[in-house]
Enzyme design. Sequence first.
Site, PDB file in Angstrom:
ATOM      1  N   CYS A 145       0.813  -1.205   0.000  1.00 57.45           N
ATOM      2  CA  CYS A 145       0.000   0.000   0.000  1.00 57.45           C
ATOM      3  C   CYS A 145       0.853   1.265   0.000  1.00 57.45           C
ATOM      4  O   CYS A 145       1.968   1.262   0.528  1.00 57.45           O
ATOM      5  CB  CYS A 145      -0.894   0.006   1.239  1.00 57.45           C
ATOM      6  SG  CYS A 145      -2.241   1.209   1.124  1.00 57.45           S
ATOM      7  N   ASP A 205      -6.660  -4.181  10.935  1.00 50.62           N
ATOM      8  CA  ASP A 205      -5.480  -3.345  11.164  1.00 50.62           C
ATOM      9  C   ASP A 205      -5.370  -3.022  12.645  1.00 50.62           C
ATOM     10  O   ASP A 205      -6.312  -3.259  13.419  1.00 50.62           O
ATOM     11  CB  ASP A 205      -5.639  -2.045  10.342  1.00 50.62           C
ATOM     12  CG  ASP A 205      -4.329  -1.307  10.108  1.00 50.62           C
ATOM     13  OD1 ASP A 205      -4.344  -0.351   9.309  1.00 50.62           O
ATOM     14  OD2 ASP A 205      -3.305  -1.684  10.716  1.00 50.62           O
TER      15      ASP A 205
END
Length: 210
Positions: free
Chosen positions: A7, A130
């Site tokens: 990412c 996350d």
Amino acid sequence: MAQVKICGLRRPDHIVTAAESGARFVGFVFFPKSPRAVSAEEAALLIPHVPVGVARVGLFVNPDDAFLDHTLGHVPLDIIQLHGSEDPGRVAAVKALTGLPVMKAVGLAGPDDLAALTDYGLVADMLLVDAKPSKGGDLPGGNGLPFDWRLLVGRTWLGPWMLAGGLTPQNVAEAIRLTGAPAVDVSSGVEIEPGEKDEGLMRAFVAAAS
Ligand SMILES: O=C(O)c1ccccc1NCC(=O)[C@H](O)[C@H](O)COP(=O)(O)O
């Protein structure tokens, strides 16, 4: 063995390295406060470097419809990643607006946060699990902070999910072993400084996750 998302890519050569290493997802951050942020116009120049077969993930934080329309008007994406305080109703609305699959980020700090995985799992196409950002932090994600992976041991999942948060080439194999994550996501752990990806670290991460 897990699929890998890298990412916060901002350079064509890094997209090529990520894809050639075996990453199956590449993420572009449409959140101006991020050191990895790209504009729609910048991303439009990056997207052609993403090979067929690698999913193009657009990362947003509490985007309004106009911002989504503007970005998607410039940037063809395969997945919308929502990484803000969007509730399940907003997730459903973004799916309807964009016609794209939505991956919803859920932050974990302790057992009390686990219920959200069920709530969002009923509406999102995929979950990104996350570390919960620290209160008052500037970024809702991309902080290089792990959470206690034992929270996920033995969990039954409603659908596909991805593990994120402080993963590195050194710890990702253990994270996969412990949690059974089918996919993993990394940003800080393959950078030499915030926003600066490192090709060697990207290759090492994908190798360690495979
Ligand atoms: O990466 C960012 O800068 C970011 C900014 C704002 C919201 C989300 C962000 N990243 C989301 C991701 O998908 C990251 O890859 C994920 O949080 C893991 O990050 P890291 O712990 O740095 O590997």
